[in-house]
Design an enzyme around this catalytic site. Sequence first.
Site, PDB file in Angstrom:
ATOM      1  N   TRP A   1       3.383   9.810 -18.274  1.00 39.29           N
ATOM      2  CA  TRP A   1       1.759  10.679 -18.523  1.00 39.29           C
ATOM      3  C   TRP A   1       0.916   9.205 -19.048  1.00 39.29           C
ATOM      4  CZ3 TRP A   1      -0.576   9.396 -23.446  1.00 39.29           C
ATOM      5  CH2 TRP A   1       0.624   8.732 -24.337  1.00 39.29           C
TER       6      TRP A   1
ATOM      7  N   ARG B   1       2.903   1.599  -8.446  1.00 38.96           N
ATOM      8  CA  ARG B   1       3.031   0.799  -9.001  1.00 38.96           C
ATOM      9  C   ARG B   1       4.497   0.993  -8.888  1.00 38.96           C
ATOM     10  NH1 ARG B   1       3.102  -1.360 -14.745  1.00 38.96           N
ATOM     11  NH2 ARG B   1       5.548  -0.298 -14.960  1.00 38.96           N
TER      12      ARG B   1
ATOM     13  N   GLU C   1      12.213   0.848 -16.809  1.00 38.96           N
ATOM     14  CA  GLU C   1      11.042   0.600 -17.262  1.00 38.96           C
ATOM     15  C   GLU C   1      10.598   0.961 -19.069  1.00 38.96           C
ATOM     16  OE1 GLU C   1       7.687  -0.290 -19.394  1.00 38.96           O
ATOM     17  OE2 GLU C   1       6.403   0.490 -17.518  1.00 38.96           O
TER      18      GLU C   1
ATOM     19  N   ARG D   1      -6.460  -1.264 -26.023  1.00 43.10           N
ATOM     20  CA  ARG D   1      -6.601  -0.766 -24.069  1.00 43.10           C
ATOM     21  C   ARG D   1      -5.173   0.979 -24.276  1.00 43.10           C
ATOM     22  NH1 ARG D   1      -4.099  -1.442 -19.152  1.00 43.10           N
ATOM     23  NH2 ARG D   1      -2.654  -2.928 -20.251  1.00 43.10           N
TER      24      ARG D   1
ATOM     25  N   CYS E   1       2.971   0.289 -23.496  1.00 43.33           N
ATOM     26  CA  CYS E   1       4.577   0.296 -23.437  1.00 43.33           C
ATOM     27  C   CYS E   1       3.580  -1.746 -23.788  1.00 43.33           C
ATOM     28  CB  CYS E   1       4.885   0.129 -22.633  1.00 43.33           C
ATOM     29  SG  CYS E   1       4.566  -0.592 -21.108  1.00 43.33           S
TER      30      CYS E   1
END
Length: 489
Positions: free
Chosen positions: A161, A170, A261, A289, A295
């Site tokens: 999200w 991506r 990921e 940010r 992550c």
Amino acid sequence: MTNATTEATVLDQLDGGLFIGGEWVAAEGGKTLTVTDPATGKTIKEIADASVADGIRALDAAVAAQDAWAATAPRERGELLRRAFDLLQERKEEFALLMTLEMGKPLAEARGEVAYGGEFLRWFSEEAVRISGRYGLNPEGTGRMIVSQRPVGPSFFITPWNFPLAMATRKIAPALAAGCTVVIKPPALTPLTTLAFVQLLEEVGLPAGVVNVIATSTSSKVSGPIIADPRLRKLSFTGSTEVGRSLMQQAAQGILRTSMELGGNAPFVVFQDADLDKAVDGAMMAKFRNIGQACTAANRFIVHESVAEEFADRVAERVKAMKVGRGTEEGVNIGPLIDAKAVDSADALVQDAVGRGATVLTGGNRIDGDGTFYAPTVLAGVAAGSRMLSEEIFGPVLGISTFADEDEAVRLANATEYGLVSYVFTQDLARGHRMIDRLATGMMGLNTGLVSNAAAPFGGVKQSGIGREGGLEGIHEYLDTKYTLIPVS
């Protein structure tokens, strides 16, 4: 246009259905899910809520389209991605506003995500025509070897999200460039940007069935049968390590190609010789940010004891000046966290650290009122054993610990099961190269707080996942290598 009119326009022009086989359709039984604005708690859109049967219909469509898409000329696949890139640039304000509404990030950052997410379309539009192999005589001289690349096949994507556009582009861009068809399940919390992006793909000429979208409130229930289906050949997931482990177990039954990921616990190491102006700027970028919900966010600030106090004071001064509010408001730096659970989690980590002796330099509290806001926070003197040193924070909380020498810095930085990204600030070039070798992460920022780039391989080691997204490596996640031998007669 006024802000309210713009918001209404962006939401009204968005189809809220499932996109299966080139058509926007209702979910089985007409079931819907509600998308809310985390800054206000108000509903902004009702969209289709996919069932298990809807998920299999989406996979059916991807399988049916696979052979034709794989046979499509690489140039044609690349041109479609390039048209998508160009149209996305034309509509960057609409996409930025949509992300801010459903996720909460400030508009300036949402515009940055449009630019970043769009670059995957441009990059892989260029990589589509560069898929290569090799040809040559074998060492024995008995045959000619042909090594070629083939599309993996139908792929299933589960996206998070926190970056609603970039996480979709991506994954989708390299898959389409390689010749793979797609089923994508966007997150129930922020599905609207993915729906808007697929509408854009449809507009630029996406063939029916090549990309299919199924938003659902029952993720594991809908995903399970798709992953178990022998026709699926690829699974890509971005999210928590815990969920990633479960998905890998499911994928093992079908020996699926996987890209994972997963979580991060990024160290941000500031040496005594660091340029503190650059280090403070890097800290603000790496920590705050996306409201700290990334992550790649710096999680553990490991600062040399000789500069720790000055670094903490300078960072705290910058953080105190940050404006908190709805992302659509002028000058806002920190928007809401995604939901109340995220606020609870951030506060629990802060209270744990304070209970172990950390000092709150600014923030450290929930913000009352509408929405799910947490004050941007700086803590000094975070002690060993504090939960925030081992758990992903995912919020606007910066905690500082100290070290005495390089070996201790390396030990503290590597003292985690995760290995996604690290940040190092030093003016000693030799030390910088040593840290590249010594830190156990898949990525590193040396004197910078931002590493992500479409032309670079994104991914981690250890419990932070497997595979890479972006760069030259990204398209190979969607290609199988085939070797053919032709005997010399």
